[in-house]
Design a protein around this motif. Structure first.
Motif, short mmCIF file in Angstrom:
data_model
loop_
_atom_site.label_atom_id
_atom_site.label_comp_id
_atom_site.label_asym_id
_atom_site.label_seq_id
_atom_site.Cartn_x
_atom_site.Cartn_y
_atom_site.Cartn_z
N ASN A 174 -12.31 -11.00 11.64
CA ASN A 174 -12.05 -12.38 11.24
C ASN A 174 -12.15 -12.63 9.74
N LYS A 175 -11.96 -11.55 8.97
CA LYS A 175 -11.88 -11.70 7.52
C LYS A 175 -10.57 -11.07 7.04
N GLU A 176 -9.93 -11.74 6.11
CA GLU A 176 -8.62 -11.30 5.66
C GLU A 176 -8.69 -9.93 4.99
N THR A 177 -7.74 -9.08 5.36
CA THR A 177 -7.65 -7.73 4.82
C THR A 177 -6.25 -7.48 4.31
N ASP A 178 -6.14 -6.85 3.16
CA ASP A 178 -4.85 -6.38 2.66
C ASP A 178 -4.67 -4.93 3.10
N ILE A 179 -3.53 -4.61 3.65
CA ILE A 179 -3.19 -3.24 3.98
C ILE A 179 -1.95 -2.86 3.18
N PHE A 180 -2.04 -1.72 2.48
CA PHE A 180 -0.94 -1.21 1.68
C PHE A 180 -0.48 0.13 2.24
N LEU A 181 0.82 0.36 2.27
CA LEU A 181 1.38 1.64 2.67
C LEU A 181 2.26 2.15 1.55
N ASP A 182 2.03 3.38 1.13
CA ASP A 182 2.82 4.00 0.07
C ASP A 182 3.64 5.13 0.67
N ILE A 183 4.96 5.02 0.56
CA ILE A 183 5.89 5.97 1.16
C ILE A 183 6.43 6.90 0.09
N LYS A 184 6.20 8.22 0.27
CA LYS A 184 6.62 9.19 -0.74
C LYS A 184 7.37 10.34 -0.08
N ASP A 185 8.10 11.07 -0.92
CA ASP A 185 8.79 12.25 -0.41
C ASP A 185 7.90 13.48 -0.57
N ALA A 186 8.46 14.66 -0.27
CA ALA A 186 7.67 15.90 -0.29
C ALA A 186 7.13 16.24 -1.67
N THR A 187 7.77 15.74 -2.70
CA THR A 187 7.32 16.04 -4.07
C THR A 187 6.31 15.02 -4.57
N GLY A 188 6.00 14.00 -3.75
CA GLY A 188 5.08 12.97 -4.18
C GLY A 188 5.72 11.80 -4.89
N GLN A 189 7.06 11.82 -4.96
CA GLN A 189 7.78 10.71 -5.59
C GLN A 189 7.98 9.57 -4.59
N ALA A 190 7.89 8.35 -5.08
CA ALA A 190 8.07 7.19 -4.21
C ALA A 190 9.48 7.14 -3.63
N ILE A 191 9.58 6.88 -2.35
CA ILE A 191 10.87 6.60 -1.72
C ILE A 191 11.13 5.12 -1.91
N GLU A 192 12.24 4.77 -2.53
CA GLU A 192 12.44 3.38 -2.93
C GLU A 192 13.44 2.61 -2.09
N GLY A 193 14.27 3.31 -1.28
CA GLY A 193 15.28 2.61 -0.50
C GLY A 193 14.95 2.61 0.98
N PHE A 194 14.99 1.42 1.60
CA PHE A 194 14.69 1.30 3.03
C PHE A 194 15.73 0.40 3.69
N SER A 195 16.18 0.80 4.87
CA SER A 195 17.16 0.02 5.61
C SER A 195 16.46 -1.10 6.38
N VAL A 196 17.15 -2.24 6.49
CA VAL A 196 16.64 -3.34 7.29
C VAL A 196 16.98 -3.07 8.75
N VAL A 197 15.96 -3.08 9.60
CA VAL A 197 16.14 -2.85 11.04
C VAL A 197 15.52 -4.03 11.78
N HIS A 198 16.31 -4.68 12.58
CA HIS A 198 15.86 -5.91 13.24
C HIS A 198 15.23 -6.86 12.25
N GLU A 199 15.98 -7.09 11.18
CA GLU A 199 15.68 -8.11 10.17
C GLU A 199 14.51 -7.78 9.25
N LYS A 200 13.88 -6.60 9.41
CA LYS A 200 12.74 -6.25 8.57
C LYS A 200 12.86 -4.81 8.08
N GLU A 201 12.26 -4.54 6.90
CA GLU A 201 12.25 -3.18 6.38
C GLU A 201 11.12 -2.35 6.98
N MET A 202 10.12 -3.00 7.52
CA MET A 202 9.05 -2.28 8.20
C MET A 202 8.46 -3.16 9.30
N HIS A 203 8.16 -2.52 10.44
CA HIS A 203 7.43 -3.17 11.52
C HIS A 203 6.12 -2.40 11.69
#
Length: 294
Positions: free
Chosen positions: A83-112
């Motif tokens: 019952n206390k607000e929490t921020d959750i962050f997800l960092d998506i990277k490739d095999a080299t550790g570089q950020a993956i920057e492009g995501f497709s919208v699926v059912h109106e959202k980029e992530m579920h």
């Protein structure tokens, strides 16, 4: 039945107080009014359609990863409390550790993001906001203490559909509920009734799941509204949380009273099914527990 407003996006940048999210990575049925940027009031929620890696009926089972996709999980604060607000962050990277920057919208959202408590008594369907440079963020509140498993479902551009999981511990006075198969597959959720019709479930058999929705007076519901671009969404999780199925209607545009799905169960045992449907501006979530035979 409990209810909850849908979690939405919050835009918070990372800061020095963020810590690693614990472990590997859920409340039960009710209604919620769709809106963004707010917390749950004890309910459950689910999600999307047309994912790569799904079969013709939109089923996603287990973990399907494109080679080298890495997911880092961070929580702020590090110790997550009920019952206390929490921020959750997800960092998506490739095999080299570089950020993956492009995501497709699926059912109106980029992530579920589905958060499910280990005793299957809590189910949250969240939609993190994409902040750029491979980072997603969501604000949420966990209504019960205990261990949760989080499933992140997303589609990087040029890659396969991803299902990443993580666990975290929510501190507080913990209580666990027994998981028992429902004897009657018909439930009232606030002002509507929802019945689940399915044959005896056996391992690896293709089954038709039919949800039948009616008003409190027994009249059929014929004006379902799209939820995230679909007539309804169904999430199925095994008792041990090793099997995760996300299915979508055979007819995504049906308006009721019946919404049909096709699926199969990979192992015997107990499974919890959450169906979500939008009607007159409310999102209704209904849970059923079934037993799958050998």
């Amino acid at each position: 039945m409990n209810h909850e407003p849908e979690h939405g996006s919050g835009c918070h940048n990372s800061d020095s107080r963020q810590k690693s999210l614990h472990g590997d990575s859920s409340q039960a049925g009710g209604t919620m009014t769709e809106k963004n940027g707010h917390h749950p009031e004890q309910g459950m929620q689910d999600s999307h359609s047309g994912h790569a890696g799904h079969d013709g009926h939109g089923q996603l089972a287990g973990v399907k990863k494109a080679a080298g996709v890495q997911v880092g999980w961070v929580s702020n604060p590090e110790t997550v409390e009920t019952n206390k607000e929490t921020d959750i962050f997800l960092d998506i990277k490739d095999a080299t550790g570089q950020a993956i920057e492009g995501f497709s919208v699926v059912h109106e959202k980029e992530m579920h993001l589905l958060a499910i408590k280990k005793d299957l008594s809590v189910f949250l369907h969240l939609h993190p906001e994409y902040l750029g440079k491979g980072r997603f963020q969501i604000k949420t509140i966990f209504p019960k203490a205990g261990r949760y498993k989080l499933y992140a479902d997303f589609l990087p551009e040029g890659a396969n559909q991803q299902l990443a999981s993580h666990e975290l511990e929510v501190t507080g006075a913990e209580s666990n509920e027994e998981i028992d198969a429902d004897k009657v597959l018909k439930k009232r959720v606030d002002d509507i009734e929802i019945e689940l019709i399915l044959p005896e479930a056996k391992v690896n058999e293709h089954l038709k799941l039919i949800f039948v929705l009616s008003n409190g007076d027994g009249s059929p519901i014929t004006e379902l509204e799209p939820y995230l671009g679909s007539a309804g969404h169904v999430v199925i999780v095994s008792e041990d949380m090793e099997e995760f199925l996300h299915v979508h209607p055979a007819d995504e545009n049906t308006k009721g009273p019946k919404v049909e799905y096709m699926t199969s169960f990979p192992r015997k045992g107990l499974y919890k099914i959450w169906g979500q449907f939008k009607y007159k501006g409310k999102l209704y979530t209904v849970p059923f527990v079934i037993e799958v035979q050998e």
